[in-house]
Design an enzyme around this catalytic site. Sequence first.
Site, PDB file in Angstrom:
ATOM      1  N   ASN A 169       1.022  -0.645  -0.275  1.00  0.00           N
ATOM      2  CA  ASN A 169       0.298   0.291  -0.466  1.00  0.00           C
ATOM      3  C   ASN A 169       0.680   1.708   0.053  1.00  0.00           C
ATOM      4  OD1 ASN A 169      -1.220   2.448   1.081  1.00  0.00           O
ATOM      5  ND2 ASN A 169      -3.270   0.887   1.628  1.00  0.00           N
ATOM      6  N   ASP A 222       0.047   4.224   0.281  1.00  0.00           N
ATOM      7  CA  ASP A 222      -0.411   5.749   0.432  1.00  0.00           C
ATOM      8  C   ASP A 222       0.325   6.991   1.088  1.00  0.00           C
ATOM      9  OD1 ASP A 222      -2.954   4.355  -0.316  1.00  0.00           O
ATOM     10  OD2 ASP A 222      -4.010   3.913   1.156  1.00  0.00           O
ATOM     11  N   HIS A 223       0.793   6.360   1.597  1.00  0.00           N
ATOM     12  CA  HIS A 223       1.458   7.499   2.919  1.00  0.00           C
ATOM     13  C   HIS A 223       2.604   7.735   2.071  1.00  0.00           C
ATOM     14  CE1 HIS A 223      -1.219   6.465   5.688  1.00  0.00           C
ATOM     15  NE2 HIS A 223      -0.979   5.206   5.902  1.00  0.00           N
ATOM     16  N   ARG A 251       3.142  18.253   1.638  1.00  0.00           N
ATOM     17  CA  ARG A 251       3.671  19.890   1.102  1.00  0.00           C
ATOM     18  C   ARG A 251       3.290  20.238  -0.463  1.00  0.00           C
ATOM     19  NH1 ARG A 251       8.843  22.290   2.065  1.00  0.00           N
ATOM     20  NH2 ARG A 251       8.995  21.929   4.346  1.00  0.00           N
ATOM     21  N   HIS A 287      -5.677   3.725  -1.971  1.00  0.00           N
ATOM     22  CA  HIS A 287      -6.880   4.406  -1.206  1.00  0.00           C
ATOM     23  C   HIS A 287      -6.900   5.805  -2.259  1.00  0.00           C
ATOM     24  CE1 HIS A 287      -9.613   4.134   2.737  1.00  0.00           C
ATOM     25  NE2 HIS A 287     -10.298   4.891   1.468  1.00  0.00           N
ATOM     26  N   ARG A 328      -9.627   8.210  -1.117  1.00  0.00           N
ATOM     27  CA  ARG A 328     -10.752   8.708  -1.024  1.00  0.00           C
ATOM     28  C   ARG A 328     -11.206  10.007  -0.678  1.00  0.00           C
ATOM     29  NH1 ARG A 328     -10.726   7.619   5.379  1.00  0.00           N
ATOM     30  NH2 ARG A 328      -8.777   6.508   5.753  1.00  0.00           N
ATOM     31  N   ARG A 339      -7.236  13.118   0.772  1.00  0.00           N
ATOM     32  CA  ARG A 339      -6.128  13.450   1.812  1.00  0.00           C
ATOM     33  C   ARG A 339      -4.531  12.870   1.132  1.00  0.00           C
ATOM     34  NH1 ARG A 339      -7.517  10.241   6.932  1.00  0.00           N
ATOM     35  NH2 ARG A 339      -9.051  10.826   6.571  1.00  0.00           N
ATOM     36  N   HIS A 340      -4.516  11.636   0.636  1.00  0.00           N
ATOM     37  CA  HIS A 340      -3.207  11.341   0.433  1.00  0.00           C
ATOM     38  C   HIS A 340      -3.367  10.709  -1.592  1.00  0.00           C
ATOM     39  CE1 HIS A 340      -5.042   7.970   1.230  1.00  0.00           C
ATOM     40  NE2 HIS A 340      -4.600   8.062   2.585  1.00  0.00           N
ATOM     41  N   GLU A 352      -8.790   0.666  -3.342  1.00  0.00           N
ATOM     42  CA  GLU A 352      -9.768   0.952  -2.606  1.00  0.00           C
ATOM     43  C   GLU A 352     -10.063   2.326  -1.768  1.00  0.00           C
ATOM     44  OE1 GLU A 352      -6.703  -0.076   0.982  1.00  0.00           O
ATOM     45  OE2 GLU A 352      -7.622   1.141   2.380  1.00  0.00           O
ATOM     46  N   THR A 358      -6.663   6.483  10.053  1.00  0.00           N
ATOM     47  CA  THR A 358      -6.923   5.644   8.836  1.00  0.00           C
ATOM     48  C   THR A 358      -8.192   4.244   9.347  1.00  0.00           C
ATOM     49  OG1 THR A 358      -5.872   3.707   8.445  1.00  0.00           O
ATOM     50  CG2 THR A 358      -5.643   3.829  10.248  1.00  0.00           C
ATOM     51  N   THR A 359      -8.045   3.625   8.242  1.00  0.00           N
ATOM     52  CA  THR A 359      -9.223   2.470   8.701  1.00  0.00           C
ATOM     53  C   THR A 359      -9.416   2.268   9.443  1.00  0.00           C
ATOM     54  OG1 THR A 359      -9.808   2.493   5.749  1.00  0.00           O
ATOM     55  CG2 THR A 359     -10.397   1.057   6.655  1.00  0.00           C
ATOM     56  N   GLU A 407     -10.784  -9.249   2.478  1.00  0.00           N
ATOM     57  CA  GLU A 407      -9.636  -8.975   3.882  1.00  0.00           C
ATOM     58  C   GLU A 407     -10.149  -8.733   4.632  1.00  0.00           C
ATOM     59  OE1 GLU A 407      -7.028  -6.550   1.158  1.00  0.00           O
ATOM     60  OE2 GLU A 407      -6.955  -5.539   4.115  1.00  0.00           O
ATOM     61  N   HIS A 450      -3.348  -4.310   7.780  1.00  0.00           N
ATOM     62  CA  HIS A 450      -4.127  -3.869   8.549  1.00  0.00           C
ATOM     63  C   HIS A 450      -3.151  -3.685   9.470  1.00  0.00           C
ATOM     64  CE1 HIS A 450      -5.429   0.324  10.416  1.00  0.00           C
ATOM     65  NE2 HIS A 450      -5.740   0.610   9.110  1.00  0.00           N
ATOM     66  N   GLY A 457       1.614  -1.839   4.110  1.00  0.00           N
ATOM     67  CA  GLY A 457       1.860  -0.269   3.651  1.00  0.00           C
ATOM     68  C   GLY A 457       2.334   0.796   4.968  1.00  0.00           C
ATOM     69  N   HIS A 458       1.658   0.676   5.912  1.00  0.00           N
ATOM     70  CA  HIS A 458       2.569   1.669   6.937  1.00  0.00           C
ATOM     71  C   HIS A 458       3.678   1.640   7.568  1.00  0.00           C
ATOM     72  CE1 HIS A 458       3.141   5.052  10.563  1.00  0.00           C
ATOM     73  NE2 HIS A 458       2.933   5.344   9.869  1.00  0.00           N
TER      74      HIS A 458
HETATM   75  N1  PXP Z   1      -6.028  -3.051   3.751  1.00  0.00           N
HETATM   76  C1  PXP Z   1      -6.641  -1.685   4.299  1.00  0.00           C
HETATM   77  C2  PXP Z   1      -8.126  -2.647   4.093  1.00  0.00           C
HETATM   78  C3  PXP Z   1      -6.429  -1.090   4.921  1.00  0.00           C
HETATM   79  O1  PXP Z   1      -7.180   0.193   4.589  1.00  0.00           O
HETATM   80  C4  PXP Z   1      -4.848  -0.280   5.284  1.00  0.00           C
HETATM   81  C5  PXP Z   1      -4.506   0.862   5.199  1.00  0.00           C
HETATM   82  O2  PXP Z   1      -4.734   2.001   4.510  1.00  0.00           O
HETATM   83  C6  PXP Z   1      -4.188  -1.533   4.735  1.00  0.00           C
HETATM   84  C7  PXP Z   1      -4.770  -2.546   3.933  1.00  0.00           C
HETATM   85  C8  PXP Z   1      -2.324  -1.404   5.204  1.00  0.00           C
HETATM   86  O3  PXP Z   1      -2.488  -0.956   6.279  1.00  0.00           O
HETATM   87  P1  PXP Z   1      -1.225  -0.751   6.984  1.00  0.00           P
HETATM   88  O4  PXP Z   1      -0.675   0.887   6.651  1.00  0.00           O
HETATM   89  O5  PXP Z   1      -1.287  -0.496   8.645  1.00  0.00           O
HETATM   90  O6  PXP Z   1      -0.435  -1.241   6.693  1.00  0.00           O
END
Ligand code: PXP
Length: 243
Positions: free
Chosen positions: A7, A9-10, A18, A43, A45, A49-50, A70, A100-101, A151, A190, A212-213
């Site tokens: 993922n 997103d971050h 910025r 994702h 949104r 936001r990202h 997502e 976050t979700t 999931e 997650h 992701g994170h």
């Molecule tokens: N799966 C879903 C449905 C999510 O919403 C997220 C976070 O965006 C992830 C997986 C990945 O989670 P994490 O960033 O905590 O690894």
Amino acid sequence: MIELGINIDHVATVRQARRTFEPDPVVAAALAEQGGADGITFHLREDRRHIQERDVELLMRTVTVKTNMEFGCADEIVEIACKAKPTWGLLVPENRAEVTTEGGLDVVADQGRIASAIQKLKEQEILVSLFIDPDVAQVEASAKLGVDAVELHTGPYALASRHTLTDELARLSEAGKVTSALGMRLHAGHGLNYTNVRPVAAIPNMIELNIGHSVVSRALMVGMREAVAEMRRILDVCQLGQK
Ligand code: PXP
């Protein structure tokens, strides 16, 4: 072998801090592929936001592994997904105020809205996955809607104390067993990181993990030394030129 969805997103979160052009999540996706990712998750949104629509368009043109888009059930976003045609549409609940979700979809209570989004995605031949809590009733309700995967939300497992960890893992295993028995692919994600991922990967029939994170955080740490050294070299050369 378990499939690894990354993922990104971050990466976009840092860019949006910025509102500039870097770091580009599209470039990060290409590097994630080179590192061995089997899929790229992003994702879109409602509040953007990202990830931005520009990212979705470019990711769809450049990612060569599976794309896992997502989103919540809002009509506008479902429409964008239907046009983008990712390999997977991953439906999640979405609250504007959340960091976050926060929880899984309530498939039992919210069938109408979810079923309508599923139908639109299926018409475009997009595989559908539902992000749900590891709860047998939610798994059964998902199967009734004819989705291809669920999931399982591993957030509560990731946050569990040593007193509750075994129970959280047992909930995931039980929900996973029912998922496979009902003919759906088993995904999870997650809060998974380099220390807590192994027991989840060992759950029977686990097919895919989305992370992701922790990976984006690790990428910052393993890249920091080289990034600073590169800037140091530029400044050193500037000073040489002044002498
Ligand atoms: N799966 C879903 C449905 C999510 O919403 C997220 C976070 O965006 C992830 C997986 C990945 O989670 P994490 O960033 O905590 O690894």
